[in-house]
Design an enzyme around this catalytic site. Structure first.
Site, PDB file in Angstrom:
ATOM      1  N   GLU A 242     -17.413 -33.655 -72.032  1.00  0.00           N
ATOM      2  CA  GLU A 242     -16.099 -33.022 -71.461  1.00  0.00           C
ATOM      3  C   GLU A 242     -15.155 -34.102 -72.099  1.00  0.00           C
ATOM      4  O   GLU A 242     -13.994 -34.615 -71.347  1.00  0.00           O
ATOM      5  CB  GLU A 242     -15.895 -33.097 -70.006  1.00  0.00           C
ATOM      6  CG  GLU A 242     -16.756 -31.911 -69.552  1.00  0.00           C
ATOM      7  CD  GLU A 242     -16.934 -31.791 -67.840  1.00  0.00           C
ATOM      8  OE1 GLU A 242     -16.263 -32.505 -67.129  1.00  0.00           O
ATOM      9  OE2 GLU A 242     -17.640 -30.975 -67.430  1.00  0.00           O
TER      10      GLU A 242
ATOM     11  N   GLU B  96     -21.665 -25.955 -70.217  1.00  0.00           N
ATOM     12  CA  GLU B  96     -22.332 -26.024 -68.634  1.00  0.00           C
ATOM     13  C   GLU B  96     -21.659 -24.720 -67.934  1.00  0.00           C
ATOM     14  O   GLU B  96     -20.448 -24.423 -68.354  1.00  0.00           O
ATOM     15  CB  GLU B  96     -21.643 -27.171 -68.378  1.00  0.00           C
ATOM     16  CG  GLU B  96     -22.362 -28.402 -68.533  1.00  0.00           C
ATOM     17  CD  GLU B  96     -21.782 -29.715 -67.643  1.00  0.00           C
ATOM     18  OE1 GLU B  96     -21.452 -29.390 -66.447  1.00  0.00           O
ATOM     19  OE2 GLU B  96     -22.136 -31.113 -67.851  1.00  0.00           O
TER      20      GLU B  96
END
Length: 201
Positions: free
Chosen positions: A64, A176
């Site tokens: 991320e 994800e």
């Protein structure tokens, strides 16, 4: 792990660095840079075993990358985060010789209907350092409309289009997600969905 913290636990990964600390980490020859390389070396020794067996690895460093909640997310100077990626890439590919890695850039959850494209682009290390681009998405209606929540118009397609602009020309994945998005809606070009390369629920 945060190379400037002992223990290496998850909590240490979320201890933010000062701008001076981050600048030192991406400056070759500094004690901070050397600590980062030593830590990287220790954690990637296992990749050598896979490389020796010619096993390809979907490699997703700096998880991320644009999120702001890990030490490697330098929101004050995103260029530092992009440079850190390039350092890791150069070290693993050029120095360690790992040519079995498929480099996956993973962005954080779409934050708002008008997500800041220009801000996200600053974290992108460059096309030559990335093979696949992805985004992590949660709280999506993965079977029906693709809309997030009840008051939002965000959809899988919006996230897909955003990442296509951040990382132009790259295959796009759901790096994800809570569950697989409806494959029929993806296949039939539902306006709220998109054709992802893969998904990791």
């Amino acid at each position: 792990p945060n190379p400037l913290q002992s223990g290496g636990g998850f909590a240490a990964s979320q201890i933010k660095l000062t701008t001076a600390q981050f600048n030192a980490i991406v400056t070759p020859g500094t004690p901070e840079f050397n600590a980062m390389i030593l830590d990287l070396d220790r954690h990637t020794d296992y990749l050598g075993q896979l490389a020796a067996l010619n096993i390809p690895v979907l490699w997703r460093p700096l998880h991320e990358i644009d999120a702001g909640w890990f030490w490697w997310n330098d929101g004050n100077n995103p260029a530092n985060t992009a440079e850190l990626w390039r350092i890791v890439y150069d070290y693993l590919v050029t120095v360690r010789g790992f040519h079995n890695l498929i480099w996956v850039d993973s962005a954080a959850q779409v934050q708002a209907a008008n997500d800041n494209l220009a801000f996200r682009q600053q974290f992108y290390p460059g096309a030559q350092y990335v093979d696949i681009a992805g985004i992590d998405l949660y709280n999506m209606d993965y079977q029906n409309t693709g809309l997030q929540g009840t008051s939002s118009t965000r959809s899988y397609k919006q996230a897909f289009d955003l990442m296509a602009q951040v990382c132009p020309g790259k295959m796009l994945a759901l790096t994800e997600c809570e569950a697989l998005p409806n494959p029929d809606k993806m296949e039939n070009n539902d306006p709220n969905f998109a054709r992802w390369l893969y998904a990791m629920p």
